[in-house]
Design an enzyme around this catalytic site. Structure first.
Site, PDB file in Angstrom:
ATOM      1  N   ASP A   1      27.569 -62.065  29.905  1.00  0.00           N
ATOM      2  CA  ASP A   1      28.368 -61.185  30.762  1.00  0.00           C
ATOM      3  C   ASP A   1      27.767 -61.384  32.163  1.00  0.00           C
ATOM      4  O   ASP A   1      27.161 -62.437  32.419  1.00  0.00           O
ATOM      5  CB  ASP A   1      28.290 -59.727  30.278  1.00  0.00           C
ATOM      6  CG  ASP A   1      29.348 -58.826  30.922  1.00  0.00           C
ATOM      7  OD1 ASP A   1      30.509 -58.868  30.480  1.00  0.00           O
ATOM      8  OD2 ASP A   1      29.028 -58.101  31.888  1.00  0.00           O
TER       9      ASP A   1
ATOM     10  N   LYS B   1      27.637 -53.907  23.150  1.00  0.00           N
ATOM     11  CA  LYS B   1      27.298 -54.442  24.478  1.00  0.00           C
ATOM     12  C   LYS B   1      25.831 -54.162  24.729  1.00  0.00           C
ATOM     13  O   LYS B   1      25.289 -53.204  24.184  1.00  0.00           O
ATOM     14  CB  LYS B   1      28.130 -53.729  25.557  1.00  0.00           C
ATOM     15  CG  LYS B   1      28.239 -54.499  26.844  1.00  0.00           C
ATOM     16  CD  LYS B   1      29.406 -55.446  26.798  1.00  0.00           C
ATOM     17  CE  LYS B   1      29.450 -56.362  27.989  1.00  0.00           C
ATOM     18  NZ  LYS B   1      30.716 -57.131  28.000  1.00  0.00           N
TER      19      LYS B   1
HETATM   20  P1  NDP Z   1      29.069 -63.651  36.562  1.00  0.00           P
HETATM   21  O1  NDP Z   1      27.688 -63.114  36.619  1.00  0.00           O
HETATM   22  O2  NDP Z   1      29.289 -65.074  36.219  1.00  0.00           O
HETATM   23  O3  NDP Z   1      29.822 -63.370  37.935  1.00  0.00           O
HETATM   24  C1  NDP Z   1      29.956 -62.089  38.440  1.00  0.00           C
HETATM   25  C2  NDP Z   1      30.621 -62.139  39.797  1.00  0.00           C
HETATM   26  O4  NDP Z   1      30.938 -60.819  40.202  1.00  0.00           O
HETATM   27  C3  NDP Z   1      29.730 -62.714  40.883  1.00  0.00           C
HETATM   28  O5  NDP Z   1      30.547 -63.300  41.849  1.00  0.00           O
HETATM   29  C4  NDP Z   1      29.040 -61.470  41.414  1.00  0.00           C
HETATM   30  O6  NDP Z   1      28.551 -61.590  42.725  1.00  0.00           O
HETATM   31  C5  NDP Z   1      30.160 -60.457  41.341  1.00  0.00           C
HETATM   32  N1  NDP Z   1      29.601 -59.111  41.147  1.00  0.00           N
HETATM   33  C6  NDP Z   1      28.874 -58.687  40.086  1.00  0.00           C
HETATM   34  N2  NDP Z   1      28.510 -57.402  40.234  1.00  0.00           N
HETATM   35  C7  NDP Z   1      29.013 -57.027  41.413  1.00  0.00           C
HETATM   36  C8  NDP Z   1      28.978 -55.822  42.113  1.00  0.00           C
HETATM   37  N3  NDP Z   1      28.346 -54.733  41.639  1.00  0.00           N
HETATM   38  N4  NDP Z   1      29.625 -55.778  43.303  1.00  0.00           N
HETATM   39  C9  NDP Z   1      30.263 -56.879  43.788  1.00  0.00           C
HETATM   40  N5  NDP Z   1      30.328 -58.050  43.164  1.00  0.00           N
HETATM   41  C10 NDP Z   1      29.707 -58.126  42.000  1.00  0.00           C
HETATM   42  O7  NDP Z   1      29.843 -62.705  35.530  1.00  0.00           O
HETATM   43  P2  NDP Z   1      31.218 -62.972  34.749  1.00  0.00           P
HETATM   44  O8  NDP Z   1      32.119 -63.814  35.563  1.00  0.00           O
HETATM   45  O9  NDP Z   1      30.863 -63.390  33.390  1.00  0.00           O
HETATM   46  O10 NDP Z   1      31.799 -61.486  34.634  1.00  0.00           O
HETATM   47  C11 NDP Z   1      32.703 -60.941  35.600  1.00  0.00           C
HETATM   48  C12 NDP Z   1      33.457 -59.781  34.981  1.00  0.00           C
HETATM   49  O11 NDP Z   1      34.197 -60.258  33.841  1.00  0.00           O
HETATM   50  C13 NDP Z   1      32.616 -58.628  34.455  1.00  0.00           C
HETATM   51  O12 NDP Z   1      33.325 -57.417  34.604  1.00  0.00           O
HETATM   52  C14 NDP Z   1      32.482 -58.950  32.965  1.00  0.00           C
HETATM   53  O13 NDP Z   1      32.208 -57.792  32.201  1.00  0.00           O
HETATM   54  C15 NDP Z   1      33.861 -59.488  32.694  1.00  0.00           C
HETATM   55  N6  NDP Z   1      34.022 -60.326  31.509  1.00  0.00           N
HETATM   56  C16 NDP Z   1      33.242 -61.429  31.295  1.00  0.00           C
HETATM   57  C17 NDP Z   1      33.457 -62.218  30.191  1.00  0.00           C
HETATM   58  C18 NDP Z   1      32.701 -63.474  29.954  1.00  0.00           C
HETATM   59  O14 NDP Z   1      33.007 -64.158  28.968  1.00  0.00           O
HETATM   60  N7  NDP Z   1      31.745 -63.853  30.762  1.00  0.00           N
HETATM   61  C19 NDP Z   1      34.461 -61.858  29.179  1.00  0.00           C
HETATM   62  C20 NDP Z   1      35.276 -60.720  29.524  1.00  0.00           C
HETATM   63  C21 NDP Z   1      35.032 -59.992  30.639  1.00  0.00           C
HETATM   64  P3  NDP Z   1      26.998 -61.935  42.990  1.00  0.00           P
HETATM   65  O15 NDP Z   1      26.859 -63.386  42.689  1.00  0.00           O
HETATM   66  O16 NDP Z   1      26.764 -61.591  44.407  1.00  0.00           O
HETATM   67  O17 NDP Z   1      26.198 -61.055  42.074  1.00  0.00           O
HETATM   68  O1  2IT Z   2      33.332 -58.447  28.060  1.00  0.00           O
HETATM   69  C1  2IT Z   2      33.393 -59.377  27.229  1.00  0.00           C
HETATM   70  O2  2IT Z   2      34.334 -59.484  26.433  1.00  0.00           O
HETATM   71  C2  2IT Z   2      32.330 -60.388  27.242  1.00  0.00           C
HETATM   72  N1  2IT Z   2      31.447 -60.314  28.093  1.00  0.00           N
HETATM   73  C3  2IT Z   2      32.320 -61.486  26.215  1.00  0.00           C
HETATM   74  C4  2IT Z   2      31.742 -60.984  24.923  1.00  0.00           C
HETATM   75  C5  2IT Z   2      31.535 -62.036  23.867  1.00  0.00           C
HETATM   76  O3  2IT Z   2      30.958 -61.641  22.830  1.00  0.00           O
HETATM   77  O4  2IT Z   2      31.934 -63.183  24.020  1.00  0.00           O
END
Ligand code: NDP
Ligand code: 2IT
Length: 451
Positions: free
Chosen positions: A164, A124
């Site tokens: 992420d 990561k």
């Molecule tokens: P995005 O940046 O697309 O969206 C994040 C969302 O969460 C936004 O709505 C954001 O609000 C909110 N957010 C982020 N940080 C905070 C915080 N500290 N407090 C409150 N709200 C917060 O990210 P993703 O959708 O990609 O990721 C969301 C979660 O999913 C994370 O935990 C990530 O690690 C996990 N994840 C992502 C994957 C992926 O493929 N993208 C895969 C597996 C897990 P705002 O717009 O106000 O910042």
């Molecule tokens: O938390 C996760 O699994 C991710 N942000 C996606 C990682 C990836 O390599 O697709």
């Protein structure tokens, strides 16, 4: 070595890293019975080794903003474990990023990637850079400056980052362009690339879709389905949007969404049309969630109160809850509120969104609880499919990738259940995910010797 001894070592080695210690504590507790049954893993200090990153790189990122002022950020890549494949895992751009957060994420990633069945190690990375309020030009400048250093440490057979929080298709594009220019090679060094330049169909949707496929698998265990269920979703980014989309497609009703400013409650249910508005708001205009409540009648916006001991979002009556924003967004009180209101399923889309105390409340109450490392694995699994397509030099159709994703989530679900059953915790997805992920990596580490 007993579990508390390992935890003590990890605590001494990593003081001031609460997120990493939280992730470690949860896993150590699950793995103890495995160490008892397989003393060779204790002797070889497999778990202790898994808790120490193979490599942690930090670097300075210097760039010029639009005013011509010099900006300094910190960049990271945690290369946690490469026993079963090249390091693989996302990049997070958020002011809260530090070594503790990235080590917890990299540690979880090792287990998650093992569960997918695709040969990927865990890593990561990211930066404390805050994309909010930055211009398009500044985002590009930062991504290029970040890649100047990161490019020295990654490679399509070595370490393959992805997105992420704060890193989506736009940032992957700028970083890919910079890598290609610096290294003079076109390889699948990043995943989440655009369609037409090495990306895979369904990767954008995969984490959210996979989460809901996993929830369907859990519900099927009780001869139930998501159809007709009222669902809470937090977040409004990539994972939240596509979780909502799949719930809607399967006939469920989504009543909430959030961002770091607060949440909206749409009692009538977020329709596909309203979801398209949300996507445009968040992905194109990059606005705040309150705009959704301003636009549609009957929707209530509640401002985030950082001093409150619970989040009222989790006190809305629903059948299923899908936290998809960030770590530790559901605490013990939130979990008690969910249980009080009769929640049946809690599927983690985010990584570690529930505190250990919260998880205990849910499991003790018999809620079907799935940890992120199992239920959000569809994202990285589809990244693995993107890597395979890059190696082959050809692409699968949308239907082919989606069918593979459905199959992978089904397989992860079955793997968690069978490991949990074997170790006397039937139905405990957390224990099952930790044990199955551990065993896969432990066997590889044992075979590869003490290195
Ligand atoms: P995005 O940046 O697309 O969206 C994040 C969302 O969460 C936004 O709505 C954001 O609000 C909110 N957010 C982020 N940080 C905070 C915080 N500290 N407090 C409150 N709200 C917060 O990210 P993703 O959708 O990609 O990721 C969301 C979660 O999913 C994370 O935990 C990530 O690690 C996990 N994840 C992502 C994957 C992926 O493929 N993208 C895969 C597996 C897990 P705002 O717009 O106000 O910042
Ligand atoms: O938390 C996760 O699994 C991710 N942000 C996606 C990682 C990836 O390599 O697709």
């Amino acid at each position: 070595m007993a579990g508390h001894d390992i935890l003590d070592i990890v605590k001494k080695r990593n003081p001031h890293e609460p997120e990493f210690l939280q992730a470690a504590e949860e896993v150590i507790a699950s793995i103890l019975p495995v160490l008892e049954k397989n003393p060779q893993y204790g002797k070889l200090k497999i778990l202790e080794r898994m808790l120490e990153p193979e490599r942690l790189i930090t670097f300075r990122v210097t760039w010029l903003d639009d005013k011509g002022e010099v900006q300094v950020n910190r960049g990271y890549r945690v290369q946690m474990n490469s026993a079963i494949g090249p390091y693989k895992g996302g990049l997070r751009f958020h002011p809260s990023v530090n070594a503790s957060v990235l080590k917890f994420l990299a540690f979880e990633q090792v287990f998650k990637n093992a569960l997918t069945g695709i040969p990927m190690g865990g890593g990561k990375g990211g930066s404390d850079f805050d994309p909010k309020g930055k211009t398009e030009n500044e985002i590009m400048k930062f991504c290029q400056a970040f890649m100047v250093e990161l490019s020295k440490h990654i490679g399509h057979r070595l370490d393959v980052p992805a997105g992420d929080i704060g890193v989506g298709g736009r940032e992957i594009g700028y970083m890919f362009g910079a890598y290609k220019k610096l290294r003079n090679e076109f390889t699948g060094v990043l995943t989440g690339k655009g369609i037409g330049w090495g990306g895979s169909l369904i990767r954008t949707e995969a984490t959210g879709y996979g989460l809901i496929y996993f929830a369907e698998n859990m519900l099927q265990e009780k001869k139930d389905t998501i159809k007709g269920k009222t669902c809470l979703v937090s977040g409004s980014g990539n994972v939240a949007q596509y979780s909502m989309e799949k719930i809607i497609q399967l006939g469920g009703k989504v009543v909430s969404a959030s961002d770091s400013s607060g949440f909206i409650y749409d009692e009538a249910g977020i329709t596909q049309e309203r979801l398209e508005f949300l996507k445009e708001l968040k992905n194109v205009r990059r606005g705040r969630i309150k705009e959704y409540a301003d636009k549609f009648k009957g929707v209530v916006f509640t401002t985030d109160d950082p001093k409150a001991d619970h989040n009222p979002l989790w006190n809305i009556k629903a059948d299923c809850a899908f936290p998809c924003a960030t770590q530790n967004e559901i605490n013990e009180k939130d979990a008690k509120n969910l249980v009080k209101n009769g929640i049946k399923v809690l599927g983690e889309g985010a990584n570690m969104p529930t505190t250990i105390e919260g998880i205990n409340v849910l499991i003790d109450a018999g809620v079907m609880y799935s940890p992120g490392k199992a239920s959000n694995a569809g994202g990285v699994a589809t990244s693995g499919l993107e890597m395979t397509q890059n190696y082959m030099g050809s692409n699968w159709t949308r239907e082919e990738v989606d069918a593979k994703l459905v199959g992978i989530m089904k397989e992860i679900h079955a793997t968690c259940l069978s490991a949990a059953k074997e170790y006397g915790k039937p139905g405990n997805y957390m224990v099952g995910a930790n044990i199955a992920g551990f065993l896969k990596v432990a066997k590889a580490m044992q075979a590869q010797g003490v290195i």
